[in-house]
Design a protein around this motif. Structure first.
Motif, PDB file in Angstrom:
ATOM      1  N   GLU A   1       0.826  -1.202   0.000  1.00 30.20           N
ATOM      2  CA  GLU A   1       0.000   0.000   0.000  1.00 30.20           C
ATOM      3  C   GLU A   1       0.863   1.256   0.000  1.00 30.20           C
ATOM      4  O   GLU A   1       0.570   2.228  -0.697  1.00 30.20           O
ATOM      5  CB  GLU A   1      -0.929   0.004   1.210  1.00 30.20           C
ATOM      6  N   ARG A   2       1.950   1.243   0.764  1.00 33.19           N
ATOM      7  CA  ARG A   2       2.846   2.396   0.808  1.00 33.19           C
ATOM      8  C   ARG A   2       3.439   2.668  -0.578  1.00 33.19           C
ATOM      9  O   ARG A   2       3.545   3.824  -1.002  1.00 33.19           O
ATOM     10  CB  ARG A   2       3.961   2.140   1.829  1.00 33.19           C
ATOM     11  N   CYS A   3       3.833   1.622  -1.288  1.00 28.97           N
ATOM     12  CA  CYS A   3       4.385   1.799  -2.639  1.00 28.97           C
ATOM     13  C   CYS A   3       3.346   2.451  -3.548  1.00 28.97           C
ATOM     14  O   CYS A   3       3.647   3.419  -4.263  1.00 28.97           O
ATOM     15  CB  CYS A   3       4.817   0.463  -3.229  1.00 28.97           C
ATOM     16  N   PHE A   4       2.118   1.927  -3.530  1.00 29.12           N
ATOM     17  CA  PHE A   4       1.051   2.478  -4.364  1.00 29.12           C
ATOM     18  C   PHE A   4       0.833   3.961  -4.044  1.00 29.12           C
ATOM     19  O   PHE A   4       0.796   4.808  -4.937  1.00 29.12           O
ATOM     20  CB  PHE A   4      -0.246   1.684  -4.162  1.00 29.12           C
ATOM     21  N   LEU A   5       0.710   4.288  -2.769  1.00 27.33           N
ATOM     22  CA  LEU A   5       0.444   5.667  -2.366  1.00 27.33           C
ATOM     23  C   LEU A   5       1.622   6.595  -2.658  1.00 27.33           C
ATOM     24  O   LEU A   5       1.420   7.769  -2.991  1.00 27.33           O
ATOM     25  CB  LEU A   5       0.061   5.721  -0.887  1.00 27.33           C
TER      26      LEU A   5
ATOM     27  N   ARG B   1       2.153  11.553  -8.583  1.00 33.30           N
ATOM     28  CA  ARG B   1       1.277  11.648  -9.761  1.00 33.30           C
ATOM     29  C   ARG B   1       1.635  10.624 -10.825  1.00 33.30           C
ATOM     30  O   ARG B   1       1.654  10.922 -12.020  1.00 33.30           O
ATOM     31  CB  ARG B   1       1.277  13.063 -10.323  1.00 33.30           C
ATOM     32  N   GLU B   2       1.890   9.419 -10.356  1.00 31.44           N
ATOM     33  CA  GLU B   2       2.175   8.296 -11.247  1.00 31.44           C
ATOM     34  C   GLU B   2       1.202   7.173 -10.929  1.00 31.44           C
ATOM     35  O   GLU B   2       1.110   6.746  -9.785  1.00 31.44           O
ATOM     36  CB  GLU B   2       3.592   7.762 -11.032  1.00 31.44           C
ATOM     37  N   LEU B   3       0.501   6.686 -11.953  1.00 27.81           N
ATOM     38  CA  LEU B   3      -0.345   5.510 -11.780  1.00 27.81           C
ATOM     39  C   LEU B   3       0.454   4.306 -12.257  1.00 27.81           C
ATOM     40  O   LEU B   3       0.876   4.252 -13.415  1.00 27.81           O
ATOM     41  CB  LEU B   3      -1.642   5.647 -12.579  1.00 27.81           C
TER      42      LEU B   3
ATOM     43  N   ALA C   1      -5.067  19.096  -7.021  1.00 26.57           N
ATOM     44  CA  ALA C   1      -4.602  18.755  -5.669  1.00 26.57           C
ATOM     45  C   ALA C   1      -3.769  17.477  -5.656  1.00 26.57           C
ATOM     46  O   ALA C   1      -3.288  17.062  -4.603  1.00 26.57           O
ATOM     47  CB  ALA C   1      -5.793  18.606  -4.724  1.00 26.57           C
ATOM     48  N   GLY C   2      -3.598  16.831  -6.821  1.00 22.91           N
ATOM     49  CA  GLY C   2      -2.790  15.618  -6.903  1.00 22.91           C
ATOM     50  C   GLY C   2      -3.553  14.326  -6.678  1.00 22.91           C
ATOM     51  O   GLY C   2      -2.958  13.262  -6.572  1.00 22.91           O
ATOM     52  N   ARG C   3      -4.891  14.391  -6.631  1.00 17.76           N
ATOM     53  CA  ARG C   3      -5.704  13.184  -6.438  1.00 17.76           C
ATOM     54  C   ARG C   3      -5.963  12.504  -7.774  1.00 17.76           C
ATOM     55  O   ARG C   3      -6.269  13.167  -8.774  1.00 17.76           O
ATOM     56  CB  ARG C   3      -7.031  13.543  -5.770  1.00 17.76           C
ATOM     57  N   LEU C   4      -5.872  11.186  -7.763  1.00 16.49           N
ATOM     58  CA  LEU C   4      -6.180  10.399  -8.958  1.00 16.49           C
ATOM     59  C   LEU C   4      -7.670  10.490  -9.240  1.00 16.49           C
ATOM     60  O   LEU C   4      -8.492  10.356  -8.331  1.00 16.49           O
ATOM     61  CB  LEU C   4      -5.776   8.940  -8.734  1.00 16.49           C
ATOM     62  N   GLU C   5      -8.000  10.703 -10.498  1.00 21.10           N
ATOM     63  CA  GLU C   5      -9.393  10.672 -10.941  1.00 21.10           C
ATOM     64  C   GLU C   5      -9.407  10.194 -12.382  1.00 21.10           C
ATOM     65  O   GLU C   5      -8.356  10.084 -13.018  1.00 21.10           O
ATOM     66  CB  GLU C   5     -10.059  12.051 -10.805  1.00 21.10           C
ATOM     67  N   PHE C   6     -10.580   9.896 -12.865  1.00 16.51           N
ATOM     68  CA  PHE C   6     -10.729   9.438 -14.232  1.00 16.51           C
ATOM     69  C   PHE C   6     -11.689  10.361 -14.962  1.00 16.51           C
ATOM     70  O   PHE C   6     -12.562  10.975 -14.351  1.00 16.51           O
ATOM     71  CB  PHE C   6     -11.247   7.992 -14.265  1.00 16.51           C
ATOM     72  N   VAL C   7     -11.501  10.459 -16.272  1.00 16.04           N
ATOM     73  CA  VAL C   7     -12.379  11.277 -17.132  1.00 16.04           C
ATOM     74  C   VAL C   7     -12.803  10.415 -18.310  1.00 16.04           C
ATOM     75  O   VAL C   7     -12.088   9.481 -18.707  1.00 16.04           O
ATOM     76  CB  VAL C   7     -11.662  12.556 -17.617  1.00 16.04           C
ATOM     77  N   PRO C   8     -13.972  10.705 -18.881  1.00  9.89           N
ATOM     78  CA  PRO C   8     -14.388   9.983 -20.087  1.00  9.89           C
ATOM     79  C   PRO C   8     -13.338  10.129 -21.184  1.00  9.89           C
ATOM     80  O   PRO C   8     -12.732  11.194 -21.354  1.00  9.89           O
ATOM     81  CB  PRO C   8     -15.704  10.664 -20.464  1.00  9.89           C
ATOM     82  N   ASP C   9     -13.118   9.049 -21.897  1.00  4.48           N
ATOM     83  CA  ASP C   9     -12.100   9.022 -22.957  1.00  4.48           C
ATOM     84  C   ASP C   9     -12.759   8.566 -24.245  1.00  4.48           C
ATOM     85  O   ASP C   9     -13.333   7.486 -24.294  1.00  4.48           O
ATOM     86  CB  ASP C   9     -10.983   8.060 -22.568  1.00  4.48           C
ATOM     87  N   PRO C  10     -12.676   9.374 -25.295  1.00  2.00           N
ATOM     88  CA  PRO C  10     -13.311   8.977 -26.560  1.00  2.00           C
ATOM     89  C   PRO C  10     -12.612   7.815 -27.262  1.00  2.00           C
ATOM     90  O   PRO C  10     -13.185   7.215 -28.161  1.00  2.00           O
ATOM     91  CB  PRO C  10     -13.261  10.253 -27.406  1.00  2.00           C
ATOM     92  N   THR C  11     -11.388   7.488 -26.854  1.00  3.05           N
ATOM     93  CA  THR C  11     -10.706   6.357 -27.489  1.00  3.05           C
ATOM     94  C   THR C  11     -10.877   5.128 -26.589  1.00  3.05           C
ATOM     95  O   THR C  11     -10.704   5.199 -25.374  1.00  3.05           O
ATOM     96  CB  THR C  11      -9.205   6.638 -27.684  1.00  3.05           C
ATOM     97  N   PRO C  12     -11.244   3.976 -27.161  1.00  3.57           N
ATOM     98  CA  PRO C  12     -11.519   2.791 -26.331  1.00  3.57           C
ATOM     99  C   PRO C  12     -10.297   2.252 -25.604  1.00  3.57           C
ATOM    100  O   PRO C  12      -9.177   2.392 -26.086  1.00  3.57           O
ATOM    101  CB  PRO C  12     -12.028   1.757 -27.336  1.00  3.57           C
ATOM    102  N   ALA C  13     -10.544   1.655 -24.427  1.00  3.29           N
ATOM    103  CA  ALA C  13      -9.475   0.997 -23.666  1.00  3.29           C
ATOM    104  C   ALA C  13      -9.024  -0.234 -24.432  1.00  3.29           C
ATOM    105  O   ALA C  13      -9.847  -0.964 -24.989  1.00  3.29           O
ATOM    106  CB  ALA C  13      -9.969   0.617 -22.272  1.00  3.29           C
TER     107      ALA C  13
END
Length: 127
Positions: A9-13, A19-21, A114-126
């Motif tokens: 968990e520490r590594c992930f956080l 600001r790296e996923l 603020a540096g929080r991870l979030e997602f936005v709609p993406d017109p290109t498919p995953a």
């Protein structure tokens, strides 16, 4: 004593704070681990954190209409997203342009001011 799950968990956080996923992968097999696994059963030295593509798919979401924190005025979306690499996580969706949310829609990761991870709609498919 630091448990393996605490290290995971520490590594992930730590990556999120930069600001790296990233996603955890076993060095030997190349298997991508889910975040919920907390790396159980794996030696922390056998886990490498690789950059994620940022592509995701909306699995489920809820619209919160009550304010629980001052920095999240309602309404806001809380979502269960599946990363293109496989792991799933809970995050916020920022549909700034008013795009309606739909299960299965493609998303992409970003970090808010603020540096929080979030997602936005993406017109290109995953992928």
């Amino acid at each position: 004593m630091l448990l393996a799950s605490d290290h995971f968990e520490r590594c992930f956080l730590d990556f999120i704070a930069r600001r790296e996923l990233r996603v955890p992968r076993l060095r030997g097999s190349g298997e991508i681990l889910g975040y919920a696994s907390h790396g159980y059963g794996a030696d922390p030295d056998d886990i490498e954190w690789i950059p994620a593509s940022g592509k995701a798919t909306l699995h489920s979401y809820a619209v919160y209409r009550q304010q629980y924190r001052p920095d999240f005025p309602p309404p806001y979306n809380v979502a269960h997203v599946a990363l293109a690499e496989g792991p799933r996580l809970i995050s916020r969706i920022a549909a700034d342009d008013g795009t309606p949310l739909a299960i299965g829609m493609p998303l992409r990761a970003r970090f808010d001011p603020a540096g929080r991870l979030e997602f936005v709609p993406d017109p290109t498919p995953a992928a």
